[in-house]
Design a protein around this motif. Structure first.
Motif: not given
Length: 607
Positions: A134, A137-139, A170
């Motif tokens: 997180k 900035g990734k899934h 996510d």
């Protein structure tokens, strides 16, 4: 409610990991990437799992460079990886600073989706990896490892799904690594999770038992909109349902994937030709095998068991091992059989069967597991087995990584100038032995991948052309390159070769030097040309299965008690502590770190 079904294709990772031992090279991936990128997959799984290990150990490729090249070749498609939580891509827990650094560098090199799981479904082991994903900035995809036992039921999995949602995931993945799901259970499980959470659900189910396509359909009917498939050339068996099949099955329905079936078929033809190049790595168990529904043994684990037993000349004991695996799993509190717990349970089952005495020899990994160093077991552990393995040692009841101090700076210092980047440091962190060897070979420009096909010798007279081939001995593969020989009329004829890139010279006097008697008086030839005595006396220390010496714990003259650890060996990525069979004085040590050893050889002598 959105009805379209999205596909994650695993052709560049799990498909070839399941069917050809993770041997597909980057050079065979890149030519088809432009077509793959046009398809419109939700994601392509391209990294993680065993790919990192295989790149270093066999292919002599930099796994980070593979990721960067795939990122460049697939600009319009999400790239996805499989991450073993606090284990990352290795077989132990790493410190939090290593986990954060690995996720950050993976993201920076092009990774978009991190499928994060823990072999015990212990969510404590997922927290740091999820937080790091997180932060980048990734899934972050939280993963539930599906298994069957008296304590694993739908309410338990639903509770875990809620915990993963609360941790900031996510999406959710149901990871059916062994192909245990059945269609009706799948429908109920997906329905319950969909009702309890707001996260998208992904289904990952291996086709081992032949039920995966039906499971996908029932999942879709009950709210799942993301499924994992494999291009047909690498589908079925221990792999996954064919992409083309699922696209065709859903076409024209409310769940239509919108993917171009004809273009997928062209991609399938490309990979059909690619697979032929790797035929020597095909698993012995490539087809449908419903035994998984009885013994819960994943396809990849079956291949490992086959290799272990073949090395012992004990293939006839395969069914005995299959029956022992559920017993060991029960003793250990019903861990799901996924890396690394599948290796932990499987290797212990093999030892139990081959020694004829359950838990007479216990691997170090089982001992660590029983201490709680992998996390919390799903169910109660057999107290007698636990006592036999670790005695009165304290049991860890906290998150195992809380006991691991930051180690990244120490790793940087240890690898030194061999590491040209932070990625190199992390390579060394994941696999200290093969990682360091890879970096050394890269520095000396001696990286030599194993050949795909044996190269025939040619030429004539005294100058034969170099010959390259692979030798597999007791489950370990070696790349042999013969670079020359002495004249055939010489009494002592030298053969010059490299073994895994290391120059060697072998002087052959008689055929007995190449083919020693099955039971020579002085024992089998050791790895460094010495002969080890055959184990015949109570004080002769030997091993139960072929392996590699990881550490020698005694020296000549040491006094030992019966049960004192004297050696640590590694086989099939599991370490085993070998103990003194009698009390006495160490009179000889016939091995050193790095040696390969076989059953019946005397490794240490105790008088």
């Amino acid at each position: 409610m959105m009805s379209r079904v999205h596909i994650t294709d695993v052709i560049l990772r799990d498909a070839h990991q399941s069917l050809i031992a993770t041997r597909m090279r980057t050079e065979d991936m890149l030519p088809i990437c432009e077509q793959l990128d046009r398809i419109g997959f939700w994601s392509l799984e391209v990294w993680g799992g065993a790919t990192f290990d295989s790149c270093l150990r066999y292919l002599k490729e930099n796994p980070w460079e593979r990721l960067r090249r795939l990122r460049e070749a697939l600009p319009n498609t999400r790239l996805q990886m499989l991450l073993r939580g606090q284990n990352l891509l290795g077989y132990r827990h790493y410190s939090d600073d290593v986990v954060r650094a690995f996720v950050e560098r993976s993201a920076d090199n092009g990774m978009d989706v991190f499928r994060i799981f823990d072999a015990l479904n212990d969510v404590r082991n997922l927290r740091v990896a999820i937080e790091a994903t997180k932060a980048a900035g990734k899934h972050a995809q939280g993963t539930i490892c599906y298994t069957i036992s008296p304590v694993h039921d739908i309410p338990m999995f639903v509770t875990m799904a809620k915990e993963l949602e609360a941790m900031g995931c996510d999406s959710l993945a149901i990871k059916d690594m062994a192909g245990l799901l059945t269609p009706m259970v799948t429908g109920d499980l997906v329905s319950e999770i969909a009702a309890a959470t707001d996260l998208p659900i992904h289904l990952h189910s291996h086709a081992t038992a032949g039920t995966a396509e039906m499971c996908h359909l029932k999942a879709i009917e009950n709210g799942c909109r993301h499924i994992d498939t494999a291009i047909s050339a690498f589908a079925g068996g221990a792999s996954h349902p064919p992409t083309e099949t699922m696209v065709a099955a859903l076409r024209g329905t409310e769940f239509d994937t919108g993917l171009d079936l004809e273009e997928l078929q062209q991609i399938g033809l490309y990979f059909r030709d690619v697979r032929k190049k790797y035929h020597q790595f095909e698993s012995e168990f490539t087809g449908l095998d419903t035994r998984v529904q009885v013994y819960q043994v994943p396809g990849g684990m079956i291949s490992n068991l086959y290799t272990q037993l073949r090395a012992q000349g004990a293939l006839e004991r395969m069914n005995d091992v299959f029956q022992e695996i559920p017993r060991v799993r029960k003793d250990l509190g019903y861990p799901p059989l996924v890396t690394p717990t599948s290796q932990i349970v499987g290797t212990q089952a093999v030892l139990n069967v081959l020694t004829g005495k359950r838990y007479e020899t216990i691997t170090n990994e089982v001992k660590l597991y029983l201490q709680g160093r992998y996390g919390k077991a799903p169910a109660t552990i057999d107290p007698d087995v636990q006592r036999q393995a670790i005695g009165n040692q304290d049991i860890i009841d906290q998150r195992p990584a809380d006991l691991i101090e930051d180690e990244l700076e120490e790793l940087r210092t240890s690898i030194g100038e061999l590491a040209g980047s932070e990625e190199d440091v992390l390579t060394y962190a994941m696999f200290p032995e093969i990682g360091k060897e890879f970096l050394e070979q890269r520095q000396s420009n001696t990286l030599v991948p194993e050949p795909l096909e044996p190269v025939s010798s040619g030429g004539n007279g005294d100058q034969p052309r170099p010959t390259e081939f692979n030798v597999t001995l007791h489950g370990e593969s070696y790349h042999i390159k013969v670079t020359g020989t002495g004249h055939r009329t010489q009494d002592n004829r030298p053969f010059y070769m490299t073994v895994d890139g290391v120059p060697e010279e072998v002087v052959v006097e008689t055929l007995d030097e190449i083919y020693p008697s099955a039971q020579p008086e002085q024992g089998e030839r050791g790895t460094k040309g010495s002969r080890r005595p055959r184990a015949t006396l109570p004080g002769h220390v030997t091993t139960s299965m072929p392996g590699t010496i990881i550490d020698v714990l005694v020296s000549v003259g040491d006094q030992v008690e019966a049960g004192t650890p004297v050696l640590i060996t590694e086989a099939m990525k599991m370490e085993t502590e070998i103990q003194a069979p009698v009390a006495g004085t160490v009179s000889a040590v016939h091995v050193e770190k790095g040696d390969s050893v076989n059953p019946d050889e005397t490794l240490v002598e105790i008088e």
